[in-house]
Scaffold this motif. Structure first.
Motif, PDB file in Angstrom:
ATOM      1  N   ILE A 105       0.836  -1.228   0.000  1.00 31.02           N
ATOM      2  CA  ILE A 105       0.000   0.000   0.000  1.00 31.02           C
ATOM      3  C   ILE A 105       0.855   1.256   0.000  1.00 31.02           C
ATOM      4  O   ILE A 105       0.359   2.338  -0.302  1.00 31.02           O
ATOM      5  CB  ILE A 105      -0.975   0.020   1.186  1.00 31.02           C
ATOM      6  N   GLU A 106       2.137   1.124   0.339  1.00 30.47           N
ATOM      7  CA  GLU A 106       3.030   2.278   0.269  1.00 30.47           C
ATOM      8  C   GLU A 106       3.574   2.486  -1.136  1.00 30.47           C
ATOM      9  O   GLU A 106       4.274   3.459  -1.398  1.00 30.47           O
ATOM     10  CB  GLU A 106       4.204   2.091   1.239  1.00 30.47           C
ATOM     11  N   TYR A 107       3.240   1.565  -2.038  1.00 30.05           N
ATOM     12  CA  TYR A 107       3.751   1.690  -3.408  1.00 30.05           C
ATOM     13  C   TYR A 107       3.282   2.992  -4.045  1.00 30.05           C
ATOM     14  O   TYR A 107       2.136   3.374  -3.962  1.00 30.05           O
ATOM     15  CB  TYR A 107       3.269   0.516  -4.247  1.00 30.05           C
ATOM     16  N   SER A 108       4.219   3.693  -4.673  1.00 24.18           N
ATOM     17  CA  SER A 108       3.909   4.940  -5.384  1.00 24.18           C
ATOM     18  C   SER A 108       4.372   4.807  -6.821  1.00 24.18           C
ATOM     19  O   SER A 108       5.531   4.485  -7.096  1.00 24.18           O
ATOM     20  CB  SER A 108       4.614   6.119  -4.710  1.00 24.18           C
ATOM     21  N   SER A 109       3.478   5.065  -7.737  1.00 27.29           N
ATOM     22  CA  SER A 109       3.773   4.877  -9.157  1.00 27.29           C
ATOM     23  C   SER A 109       4.804   5.882  -9.663  1.00 27.29           C
ATOM     24  O   SER A 109       4.780   7.058  -9.306  1.00 27.29           O
ATOM     25  CB  SER A 109       2.482   5.009  -9.970  1.00 27.29           C
ATOM     26  N   LYS A 110       5.716   5.389 -10.502  1.00 27.61           N
ATOM     27  CA  LYS A 110       6.702   6.243 -11.155  1.00 27.61           C
ATOM     28  C   LYS A 110       6.440   6.381 -12.648  1.00 27.61           C
ATOM     29  O   LYS A 110       7.302   6.844 -13.390  1.00 27.61           O
ATOM     30  CB  LYS A 110       8.111   5.667 -10.930  1.00 27.61           C
ATOM     31  N   ILE A 111       5.248   5.994 -13.068  1.00 31.05           N
ATOM     32  CA  ILE A 111       4.930   6.030 -14.501  1.00 31.05           C
ATOM     33  C   ILE A 111       5.019   7.452 -15.050  1.00 31.05           C
ATOM     34  O   ILE A 111       5.603   7.680 -16.114  1.00 31.05           O
ATOM     35  CB  ILE A 111       3.519   5.439 -14.752  1.00 31.05           C
ATOM     36  N   ARG A 112       4.423   8.419 -14.342  1.00 26.63           N
ATOM     37  CA  ARG A 112       4.463   9.804 -14.856  1.00 26.63           C
ATOM     38  C   ARG A 112       5.904  10.286 -14.968  1.00 26.63           C
ATOM     39  O   ARG A 112       6.282  10.955 -15.934  1.00 26.63           O
ATOM     40  CB  ARG A 112       3.660  10.719 -13.933  1.00 26.63           C
ATOM     41  N   GLU A 113       6.765   9.920 -13.995  1.00 22.74           N
ATOM     42  CA  GLU A 113       8.167  10.321 -14.021  1.00 22.74           C
ATOM     43  C   GLU A 113       8.889   9.731 -15.219  1.00 22.74           C
ATOM     44  O   GLU A 113       9.599  10.422 -15.942  1.00 22.74           O
ATOM     45  CB  GLU A 113       8.830   9.876 -12.722  1.00 22.74           C
ATOM     46  N   PHE A 114       8.673   8.423 -15.477  1.00 27.21           N
ATOM     47  CA  PHE A 114       9.347   7.786 -16.597  1.00 27.21           C
ATOM     48  C   PHE A 114       8.733   8.191 -17.929  1.00 27.21           C
ATOM     49  O   PHE A 114       9.376   8.061 -18.977  1.00 27.21           O
ATOM     50  CB  PHE A 114       9.289   6.266 -16.449  1.00 27.21           C
ATOM     51  N   SER A 115       7.464   8.646 -17.903  1.00 22.76           N
ATOM     52  CA  SER A 115       6.795   8.969 -19.163  1.00 22.76           C
ATOM     53  C   SER A 115       7.280  10.285 -19.756  1.00 22.76           C
ATOM     54  O   SER A 115       7.053  10.553 -20.923  1.00 22.76           O
ATOM     55  CB  SER A 115       5.275   9.036 -18.948  1.00 22.76           C
ATOM     56  N   LYS A 116       7.902  11.102 -18.943  1.00 22.91           N
ATOM     57  CA  LYS A 116       8.471  12.328 -19.493  1.00 22.91           C
ATOM     58  C   LYS A 116       9.826  11.982 -20.093  1.00 22.91           C
ATOM     59  O   LYS A 116      10.836  11.889 -19.421  1.00 22.91           O
ATOM     60  CB  LYS A 116       8.609  13.394 -18.410  1.00 22.91           C
ATOM     61  N   LEU A 117       9.825  11.731 -21.377  1.00 23.52           N
ATOM     62  CA  LEU A 117      11.022  11.265 -22.067  1.00 23.52           C
ATOM     63  C   LEU A 117      12.119  12.331 -22.025  1.00 23.52           C
ATOM     64  O   LEU A 117      11.832  13.521 -21.939  1.00 23.52           O
ATOM     65  CB  LEU A 117      10.681  10.923 -23.522  1.00 23.52           C
ATOM     66  N   PRO A 118      13.381  11.903 -22.082  1.00 26.78           N
ATOM     67  CA  PRO A 118      14.466  12.886 -22.094  1.00 26.78           C
ATOM     68  C   PRO A 118      14.383  13.724 -23.366  1.00 26.78           C
ATOM     69  O   PRO A 118      13.934  13.253 -24.409  1.00 26.78           O
ATOM     70  CB  PRO A 118      15.725  11.998 -22.081  1.00 26.78           C
ATOM     71  N   PRO A 119      14.770  14.999 -23.283  1.00 26.34           N
ATOM     72  CA  PRO A 119      14.755  15.835 -24.486  1.00 26.34           C
ATOM     73  C   PRO A 119      15.596  15.199 -25.588  1.00 26.34           C
ATOM     74  O   PRO A 119      16.676  14.666 -25.328  1.00 26.34           O
ATOM     75  CB  PRO A 119      15.375  17.153 -24.006  1.00 26.34           C
ATOM     76  N   LYS A 120      15.041  15.203 -26.793  1.00 31.51           N
ATOM     77  CA  LYS A 120      15.751  14.620 -27.930  1.00 31.51           C
ATOM     78  C   LYS A 120      16.838  15.583 -28.390  1.00 31.51           C
ATOM     79  O   LYS A 120      16.554  16.719 -28.774  1.00 31.51           O
ATOM     80  CB  LYS A 120      14.774  14.331 -29.060  1.00 31.51           C
ATOM     81  N   VAL A 121      18.079  15.140 -28.309  1.00 36.08           N
ATOM     82  CA  VAL A 121      19.201  15.984 -28.698  1.00 36.08           C
ATOM     83  C   VAL A 121      19.403  15.888 -30.214  1.00 36.08           C
ATOM     84  O   VAL A 121      19.574  14.800 -30.751  1.00 36.08           O
ATOM     85  CB  VAL A 121      20.480  15.553 -27.951  1.00 36.08           C
ATOM     86  N   MET A 122      19.323  17.018 -30.857  1.00 34.24           N
ATOM     87  CA  MET A 122      19.513  17.053 -32.312  1.00 34.24           C
ATOM     88  C   MET A 122      20.734  17.943 -32.601  1.00 34.24           C
ATOM     89  O   MET A 122      20.651  19.168 -32.468  1.00 34.24           O
ATOM     90  CB  MET A 122      18.254  17.597 -32.993  1.00 34.24           C
ATOM     91  N   VAL A 123      21.852  17.318 -32.916  1.00 36.21           N
ATOM     92  CA  VAL A 123      23.097  18.037 -33.182  1.00 36.21           C
ATOM     93  C   VAL A 123      23.316  18.078 -34.696  1.00 36.21           C
ATOM     94  O   VAL A 123      23.388  17.045 -35.346  1.00 36.21           O
ATOM     95  CB  VAL A 123      24.285  17.347 -32.491  1.00 36.21           C
ATOM     96  N   THR A 124      23.369  19.267 -35.227  1.00 32.52           N
ATOM     97  CA  THR A 124      23.545  19.432 -36.674  1.00 32.52           C
ATOM     98  C   THR A 124      25.021  19.446 -37.015  1.00 32.52           C
ATOM     99  O   THR A 124      25.814  20.156 -36.392  1.00 32.52           O
ATOM    100  CB  THR A 124      22.898  20.751 -37.144  1.00 32.52           C
ATOM    101  N   MET A 125      25.395  18.644 -38.008  1.00 34.12           N
ATOM    102  CA  MET A 125      26.787  18.569 -38.433  1.00 34.12           C
ATOM    103  C   MET A 125      27.243  19.935 -38.944  1.00 34.12           C
ATOM    104  O   MET A 125      26.475  20.652 -39.601  1.00 34.12           O
ATOM    105  CB  MET A 125      26.919  17.544 -39.552  1.00 34.12           C
ATOM    106  N   PRO A 126      28.476  20.300 -38.646  1.00 36.67           N
ATOM    107  CA  PRO A 126      28.979  21.549 -39.247  1.00 36.67           C
ATOM    108  C   PRO A 126      29.131  21.395 -40.755  1.00 36.67           C
ATOM    109  O   PRO A 126      29.247  20.283 -41.270  1.00 36.67           O
ATOM    110  CB  PRO A 126      30.328  21.731 -38.554  1.00 36.67           C
TER     111      PRO A 126
END
Length: 555
Positions: free
Chosen positions: A221-242
């Protein structure tokens, strides 16, 4: 080969390791044959629980009551911050008249949440992170090839130059190598972050699977969901080649004229996984709703209320104060609007930061850590109310006045940028023709429901803005005044609740706009703003008395 070592063998006793299992100790988690049962319980330990093997892991293990050590805690008191109590506590004066739920029901609900989260992590979130990791690994794998192509371009351009500019070419190549190192570092850092989260997910899955097998009530009963935390995906890094920009050959200023490399271009793209809608347990309506508490707010006119739980209830009214109360009526916090005007509407984001509409500056502001920041500015439009959706979008109902007519619409903001406008139905008619107060909410099924007071209707559209239904009151009960909905809210059952202010009642509709029930008891006096907390407690603003009432209407 010993048949006991094969995968097809039957279960054997854990003590003698030879006899076929007959029973199971649900406390010690040990397989037992009939002769070994006596040996296992011979230590006199009073917590042994012997059950048939087919019923193993079915006995719930409750914690002992601190007040009555001889009894197990099998109830949860909803009126005392969900503390666990035994049957003797439930009969005591301390909990007289309180609302209890059986822990076995809380346990079952949490088990369902654990199973759902496990499936969400295994089937949706974890594969998505795997895809992200593969994409970044692919970029890293192709990094050398892409930069080698640039190097070749630079070399071909250098062949056109005289030998005396070789030093300049080498300098530019050195600069390219430095950019490549930085590029690699950016991608590697991003990959490390993604893999770290993947590691957290795997740890969480292991913990969840242990909880799925566990019969410990307290840990479950102390379980707390981490779904919302994991659902926020890391920002997609888009590095443009010089790119290499060549210049015409001249004998002077060789370094500047040879060409130059563009800087690394790095951008991020915020993404959040769309989660499957959790299925709530079915709860029925009370025939006679119960008035639980009344809070005196001190306003001259009470208009809005919002809360996530009954520990912190935010209200606003006829002055610039936005107040926070607890259920005992104690004032916990006061926020003043930046302009000194009373807010048109208030809302809470997922971090419980207050958002409010400032009528003077025509802005939506957020109060975070005591500081107020402007998040949306509406030029030429007047914001009326707002709500925060399940995906953290902000819906703002607004109007603008032209020479011909008043334009009323809902605008969806994502990341504080305009994303969607809802104004007309499929025939080009206005969805919200009223001329007075309006309130909008997002239902649990993602419908957007609007209480259009001026039009005397509740109007629902789906998340794409397509018209679904319109409710204009119910004829089964005689009313003295026209139906004019002011406040509107929703609960875990996707019910839509709207205040019929002038008739002193609240209408309860299902998610398809069908009338279910009235709340016309509890001595409601011009009910205005309403909200439902996470436990389906209803909070109602009384415009006339400026009291805030808590009502229990679901079983």
């Amino acid at each position: 080969m010993d048949p006991r070592s094969t995968a097809q063998d039957v279960h054997r006793c854990d003590l003698c390791e030879t006899a076929i299992v007959h029973s199971y100790c649900d406390f010690c988690h040990v397989n037992l044959c009939k002769p070994c049962i006596g040996e296992h319980i011979s230590d006199g330990y009073d917590k042994h629980k012997i059950v048939p093997f087919q019923e193993r892991r079915s006995t719930l293990i409750y914690q002992k009551c601190e007040m009555h050590p001889q009894k197990n805690c099998k109830f949860q008191c909803k009126d005392c911050n969900n503390i666990v109590i035994c049957s003797s506590c439930a009969l005591s004066k301390q909990h007289k008249g309180h609302y209890f739920v059986e822990l076995v029901e809380v346990y079952k609900t949490k088990k369902e949440d654990i199973e759902k989260d496990t499936k969400e992590l295994e089937n949706h979130i974890s594969p998505t992170y795997e895809k992200i990791a593969l994409e970044v690994e692919h970029q890293l794998a192709n990094l050398d090839g892409g930069y080698e192509k640039l190097r070749t371009t630079i070399s071909k351009h250098g062949e056109k130059w005289h030998k005396e500019i070789d030093i300049v070419i080498n300098n530019v190549k050195t600069e390219l190598n430095e950019i490549k190192v930085k590029h690699r570092e950016i991608l590697q850092k991003h990959l490390d972050e993604v893999k770290q989260i993947q590691s957290f997910i795997k740890q969480t899955l292991l913990a969840l699977k242990e909880l799925e097998q566990s019969t410990e009530v307290s840990s479950t009963i102390e379980y707390s969901s981490k779904i919302r935390e994991f659902s926020k995906l890391p920002p997609k890094v888009m590095v443009t080649m010089p790119t290499f920009i060549s210049k015409s050959i001249e004998p002077r200023k060789l370094y500047n004229l040879f060409g130059q490399l563009t800087s690394l271009s790095t951008a991020t793209e915020e993404k959040v996984l769309s989660l499957s809608q959790p299925k709530s347990s079915v709860r029925k309506l009370f025939d006679e709703p119960e008035l639980v508490a009344t809070i005196k707010t001190g306003y001259y006119e009470l208009c809005k209320v919002i809360c996530l739980n009954e520990e912190r209830i935010w209200v606003s009214g006829s002055n610039s104060d936005i107040k926070c109360f607890n259920l005992e009526g104690s004032l916990l916090q006061t926020i003043k609007t930046k302009s000194g005007e009373d807010p048109f509407d208030i809302a809470l984001d997922s971090d419980e930061n207050i958002l409010y509409i400032d009528r003077k500056t025509l802005t939506v502001n957020k109060v975070k850590n005591g500081l107020t920041e402007e998040v949306i500015r509406l030029r030429g439009c007047n914001p009326v109310n707002l709500c925060v959706t399940s995906t953290e979008d902000i819906l703002v109902f607004m109007y603008s006045v032209s020479k011909l007519r008043c334009q009323r619409r809902i605008v969806r903001y994502s990341g504080y940028r305009e994303k969607q406008t809802i104004q007309f139905d499929s025939e080009g008619k206005l969805l919200y023709p009223g001329t007075s107060s309006t309130k909008c909410i997002e239902n649990r099924n993602h419908d957007i429901c609007v209480a259009d007071c001026g039009a005397g209707a509740v109007v629902a559209v789906n998340q794409n803005g397509k018209f679904r239904w319109r409710y204009t009151g119910h004829s089964s009960v005689t009313r003295s005044r026209p139906f004019r909905p002011f406040g509107i809210t929703t609960d875990s059952q996707s019910h839509v609740l709207t205040t019929d202010r002038d008739n002193h009642r609240i209408h309860i509709l299902d998610q398809n706009g069908q009338f279910l029930h009235y709340i016309d008891t509890c001595n409601l006096n011009f009910p205005n703003g309403v909200c439902v907390d996470n436990n389906d407690n209803l909070f109602v603003c009384e415009e006339a008395t400026c009291n805030l009432k808590k009502i229990r209407y679901l079983k």
